[in-house]
Design an enzyme around this catalytic site. Structure first.
Site, mmCIF file in Angstrom:
data_model
loop_
_atom_site.group_PDB
_atom_site.id
_atom_site.type_symbol
_atom_site.label_atom_id
_atom_site.label_comp_id
_atom_site.label_asym_id
_atom_site.label_seq_id
_atom_site.Cartn_x
_atom_site.Cartn_y
_atom_site.Cartn_z
ATOM 1 N N ARG A 37 0.973 -1.231 -0.108
ATOM 2 C CA ARG A 37 0.049 0.200 -0.144
ATOM 3 C C ARG A 37 0.994 1.204 0.103
ATOM 4 N NH1 ARG A 37 -5.241 0.971 0.014
ATOM 5 N NH2 ARG A 37 -5.675 -1.152 0.008
ATOM 6 N N HIS A 40 1.729 1.464 -3.510
ATOM 7 C CA HIS A 40 0.535 1.892 -4.361
ATOM 8 C C HIS A 40 0.520 3.577 -4.025
ATOM 9 C CE1 HIS A 40 -3.903 2.706 -4.609
ATOM 10 N NE2 HIS A 40 -3.712 2.160 -5.624
#
Length: 215
Positions: A37, A40
């Site tokens: 994440r 990301h």
């Protein structure tokens, strides 16, 4: 890419791309959702190699969330980036004191940064156990001073300040202090970081806590 993809489809495709391009790595299945994440959010694969976390960081973070421990951030940007509905699911009270008028006045009077005073206000409440720092090295230095000198024992420190003055050094000190005092932490080496990256770490932990809770 289709412009008609739904947000969840875009996110899923992004994660598939990250998994593919990351290739083999050293992160455990428990840690990878956090690392992924961060990548990301930042589109920066350097975090694949530069992130550091204590062996108990994921378990400690999820436990703190499940127990509804209070969360303090160093910036309103970090606070804004962390999912309010997920925090509410666990009745977590979140706060950032950087804009508090009393903090500003006392910082000016003492000739120190607002980040230091804001962190002191956050640690004064024993219910606060999760500290998320994505911008201010002085906030992280202050937190670590309290660990060394005042016996503060956070449930989790997310220490990802960014910049050219003090950021890298504060994270190296976090690694040293955490090793000495057994503090669960998630950080990285180097100058990179930021409120968005720190928020990404917390959002990943909140998702893991939701999965564990079965929500």
């Amino acid at each position: 890419m289709s412009v008609h993809l739904r947000p969840e489809e875009i996110e899923a495709e992004s994660f598939r791309t990250i998994d593919r391009e990351a290739g083999p790595h050293q992160w455990s299945p428990a840690e990878w959702p956090v690392v992924r994440r961060v990548i990301h959010t930042s589109a920066d694969f350097d975090y694949l190699r530069s992130l550091r976390m204590s062996a108990d960081a994921i378990a400690a973070g999820v436990t703190a969330i499940l127990n509804g421990r209070g969360m303090v951030t160093d910036t309103t940007m970090a606070l804004a980036g962390i999912s309010k509905p997920r925090l509410a699911t666990f009745s977590i009270v979140s706060a950032c004191f950087i804009a508090d008028p009393q903090v500003a006045a006392e910082a000016a009077a003492q000739g120190i940064t607002r980040s230091i005073l804001a962190m002191r206000k956050g640690t004064a409440d024993p219910h606060n156990g999760i500290f998320v720092i994505g911008n201010a090295p002085t906030a992280l230095f202050e937190l670590l001073r309290q660990v060394r000198e005042e016996g503060l024992r956070p449930d989790l420190v997310v220490g990802l300040p960014v910049g050219f003055v003090g950021a890298e050094e504060s994270k190296e000190e976090l690694l040293a202090v955490a090793a000495e005092h057994g503090i669960p932490f998630i950080t990285n080496r180097g100058r990179k970081g930021g409120s968005n990256v720190a928020a990404a770490v917390m959002n990943a932990l909140l998702i893991l806590a939701l999965e564990q809770k079965g929500a």
